[in-house]
Design an enzyme around this catalytic site. Structure first.
Site, PDB file in Angstrom:
ATOM      1  NE  ARG A 131      -2.634  -0.642   3.534  1.00  0.00           N
ATOM      2  CZ  ARG A 131      -3.382   0.060   4.379  1.00  0.00           C
ATOM      3  NH1 ARG A 131      -4.534   0.560   3.975  1.00  0.00           N
ATOM      4  NH2 ARG A 131      -2.982   0.257   5.621  1.00  0.00           N
ATOM      5  CE  LYS A 196       2.452  -7.418   5.195  1.00  0.00           C
ATOM      6  NZ  LYS A 196       2.296  -5.981   5.024  1.00  0.00           N
ATOM      7  NE  ARG A 330       2.322  -0.163  12.302  1.00  0.00           N
ATOM      8  CZ  ARG A 330       1.816  -0.434  11.108  1.00  0.00           C
ATOM      9  NH1 ARG A 330       0.620  -0.988  11.013  1.00  0.00           N
ATOM     10  NH2 ARG A 330       2.457  -0.161  10.001  1.00  0.00           N
TER      11      ARG A 330
HETATM   12  P1  ATP Z   1      -0.224  -1.138   7.162  1.00  0.00           P
HETATM   13  O1  ATP Z   1      -0.818  -2.022   6.111  1.00  0.00           O
HETATM   14  O2  ATP Z   1      -0.829  -1.357   8.505  1.00  0.00           O
HETATM   15  O3  ATP Z   1      -0.195   0.300   6.769  1.00  0.00           O
HETATM   16  P2  ATP Z   1       2.321  -2.468   6.680  1.00  0.00           P
HETATM   17  O4  ATP Z   1       3.672  -2.158   7.233  1.00  0.00           O
HETATM   18  O5  ATP Z   1       1.865  -3.866   6.760  1.00  0.00           O
HETATM   19  O6  ATP Z   1       1.303  -1.502   7.380  1.00  0.00           O
HETATM   20  P3  ATP Z   1       1.854  -2.581   3.862  1.00  0.00           P
HETATM   21  O7  ATP Z   1       1.855  -1.506   2.844  1.00  0.00           O
HETATM   22  O8  ATP Z   1       0.597  -3.328   4.109  1.00  0.00           O
HETATM   23  O9  ATP Z   1       2.360  -1.955   5.212  1.00  0.00           O
HETATM   24  O10 ATP Z   1       2.958  -3.651   3.458  1.00  0.00           O
HETATM   25  C1  ATP Z   1       4.242  -3.238   3.063  1.00  0.00           C
HETATM   26  C2  ATP Z   1       5.228  -3.594   4.168  1.00  0.00           C
HETATM   27  O11 ATP Z   1       5.286  -5.014   4.283  1.00  0.00           O
HETATM   28  C3  ATP Z   1       6.645  -3.163   3.862  1.00  0.00           C
HETATM   29  O12 ATP Z   1       6.874  -1.854   4.293  1.00  0.00           O
HETATM   30  C4  ATP Z   1       7.469  -4.194   4.655  1.00  0.00           C
HETATM   31  O13 ATP Z   1       7.576  -3.827   5.993  1.00  0.00           O
HETATM   32  C5  ATP Z   1       6.602  -5.430   4.608  1.00  0.00           C
HETATM   33  N1  ATP Z   1       7.029  -6.378   3.558  1.00  0.00           N
HETATM   34  C6  ATP Z   1       7.547  -6.150   2.330  1.00  0.00           C
HETATM   35  N2  ATP Z   1       7.778  -7.298   1.671  1.00  0.00           N
HETATM   36  C7  ATP Z   1       7.384  -8.292   2.494  1.00  0.00           C
HETATM   37  C8  ATP Z   1       7.353  -9.702   2.400  1.00  0.00           C
HETATM   38  N3  ATP Z   1       7.764 -10.361   1.296  1.00  0.00           N
HETATM   39  N4  ATP Z   1       6.891 -10.388   3.468  1.00  0.00           N
HETATM   40  C9  ATP Z   1       6.457  -9.774   4.585  1.00  0.00           C
HETATM   41  N5  ATP Z   1       6.451  -8.444   4.735  1.00  0.00           N
HETATM   42  C10 ATP Z   1       6.896  -7.707   3.706  1.00  0.00           C
HETATM   43  C1  BTN Z   2       0.735  -5.118   1.452  1.00  0.00           C
HETATM   44  O1  BTN Z   2       0.938  -5.856   2.426  1.00  0.00           O
HETATM   45  O2  BTN Z   2       0.794  -3.892   1.500  1.00  0.00           O
HETATM   46  C2  BTN Z   2       0.298  -5.703   0.159  1.00  0.00           C
HETATM   47  C3  BTN Z   2       1.346  -6.511  -0.531  1.00  0.00           C
HETATM   48  C4  BTN Z   2       0.803  -7.040  -1.840  1.00  0.00           C
HETATM   49  C5  BTN Z   2       1.841  -7.782  -2.646  1.00  0.00           C
HETATM   50  C6  BTN Z   2       1.246  -8.374  -3.896  1.00  0.00           C
HETATM   51  S1  BTN Z   2       2.372  -9.461  -4.717  1.00  0.00           S
HETATM   52  C7  BTN Z   2       1.311  -9.522  -6.101  1.00  0.00           C
HETATM   53  C8  BTN Z   2       0.812  -8.101  -6.317  1.00  0.00           C
HETATM   54  N1  BTN Z   2       1.774  -7.334  -7.059  1.00  0.00           N
HETATM   55  C9  BTN Z   2       2.265  -6.310  -6.363  1.00  0.00           C
HETATM   56  O3  BTN Z   2       3.103  -5.491  -6.800  1.00  0.00           O
HETATM   57  N2  BTN Z   2       1.736  -6.301  -5.140  1.00  0.00           N
HETATM   58  C10 BTN Z   2       0.797  -7.379  -4.948  1.00  0.00           C
END
Ligand code: ATP
Ligand code: BTN
Length: 332
Positions: A131, A196, A330
């Site tokens: 996101r 995660k 959070r």
């Molecule tokens: P929120 O969704 O609550 O705003 P979030 O930190 O989960 O917070 P997202 O945008 O949902 O943010 O997910 C992106 C985040 O996930 C990245 O900033 C990183 O911390 C984490 N991330 C990136 N790649 C991976 C992965 N392959 N597995 C787990 N976590 C990942």
């Molecule tokens: C998140 O946790 O913010 C969302 C992560 C979503 C990752 C998937 S991988 C397949 C698809 N392609 C992307 O670039 N993002 C989503």
């Protein structure tokens, strides 16, 4: 290699790299020379492709005098294997790519005219995103990177709660392969014991008042390399949780079955039949949380979700519903 010889540019590079990976996946070492002969390229270009694949997160052993081999056994994604794992036939397309920027973007460029529920999958993403432009770390062959197209005749308003529905679908697919204790964090994340495991990114196209097309992006870590750069929070993967290797093709099949079943139900009745499934998996239900949106922070007790998928926060005895994709939750 005649089919690769006809390609050019990025398509050719990707096809060569995929072929190299399938050769490295054999049980024994393979020399750079044999790969070069098989592909009709020079040894130095083999070595460059190997370096590029390592940079994409593939663990490759390189031993002088013996050649190369994958550090871990890898079964590549394959449409026919995915279909063989499915319990019923479905007319959705399953497009398997090698290396893409983001599967959401690849699907968007192809989505016109694809049957409902069609998906684009990739072995690696060079520009995977979460996101608000955050990075989704996407090493080669290590995870599921999948995007599904779903058209909603009712337009934007009929999509409320979609990311929660998809989270429930991912959780159901995980249960079917034996991971029964995941939790869902509103609005788009799947956690296992505080780490995660998966994330969902939904992007929507369509003018207001007209049908909308959702590109539903899902990333699920299956077997990440021993060390991964760029994830700035605790994370885990399916293989570590189950202590065994998992064929990604099987997991994709389970995920497709759940989503193909649930999305038509969601179109008819919204989240109504899924409320209990969300509550059972809700990471923060009944706990003190803070919601951040830009500079605004609200704290209170999480009371789950309403029928539209909005987060319910109780503050000083008042219940308020929070909608929208810009909010981060959070623990408080
Ligand atoms: P929120 O969704 O609550 O705003 P979030 O930190 O989960 O917070 P997202 O945008 O949902 O943010 O997910 C992106 C985040 O996930 C990245 O900033 C990183 O911390 C984490 N991330 C990136 N790649 C991976 C992965 N392959 N597995 C787990 N976590 C990942
Ligand atoms: C998140 O946790 O913010 C969302 C992560 C979503 C990752 C998937 S991988 C397949 C698809 N392609 C992307 O670039 N993002 C989503």
């Amino acid at each position: 290699m005649s089919s690769i010889a006809k390609l050019s540019g990025r398509d050719k590079t990707n096809a060569l790299r995929t072929h190299i990976v399938s050769m490295l996946a054999a049980d024994s070492f393979i020399s750079g020379e044999i790969i070069a002969i098989e592909l009709g390229i020079t040894r130095s270009s083999v070595s460059n492709h190997i370096k590029a694949l390592s940079a994409l997160g593939l663990d490759i052993f390189s031993v002088k005098g013996r050649g190369y081999k994958l550090a871990e056994k890898l079964t590549l994604l394959d449409e026919s294997r995915i279909r063989a794992y499915l319990f019923a036939e479905h007319d959705a397309r399953i497009l398997v790519n090698n290396i893409v920027g983001s599967t959401n973007d690849s699907l968007r460029t192809q989505s016109l005219g694809l049957p409902q529920g069609s998906v684009c999958l990739a072995e690696a993403q060079t520009n995977g995103r979460g996101r608000r432009g955050r990075k989704w770390v996407s090493p080669f062959g290590a995870s599921i990177y999948m995007s599904m197209v779903w058209r909603f005749e009712g337009g934007y308003q009929s999509l409320a709660g979609l990311s929660l529905l998809v989270g429930i679908g991912v959780n159901r697919a995980l249960k079917r392969i034996g991971i029964v204790d995941c939790r869902l964090k509103w609005p788009n994340d799947v956690y296992h014991h505080g780490k995660k495991l998966a994330g969902i990114l939904i992007e929507v196209e369509g003018q207001s008042g007209e049908p909308a097309t959702a590109v539903i992006g899902i990333g699920v870590n299956i077997q990440l390399p021993a060390s991964v750069d760029g994830i700035d929070q605790p994370y885990t993967d399916v293989s570590s949780i189950l202590s065994r290797a998992v064929d990604r093709n099987e997991f994709v099949a389970r995920l497709l079955e759940e989503l193909w079943l649930m999305l038509p139900q969601f179109q008819l009745n919204g989240l109504s039949t899924f409320m209990q499934q969300w509550k059972d998996a809700d990471l923060y239900y009944g706990q003190a949380i803070s919601l951040t949106s830009g500079k605004n922070i609200s704290t209170g007790i999480s009371k789950g979700i309403d029928i539209n998928g909005a987060l319910l926060l109780e503050t000083n005895g008042h219940l308020k519903a929070y909608h929208g994709g810009e909010i981060s939750v959070r623990p408080a």
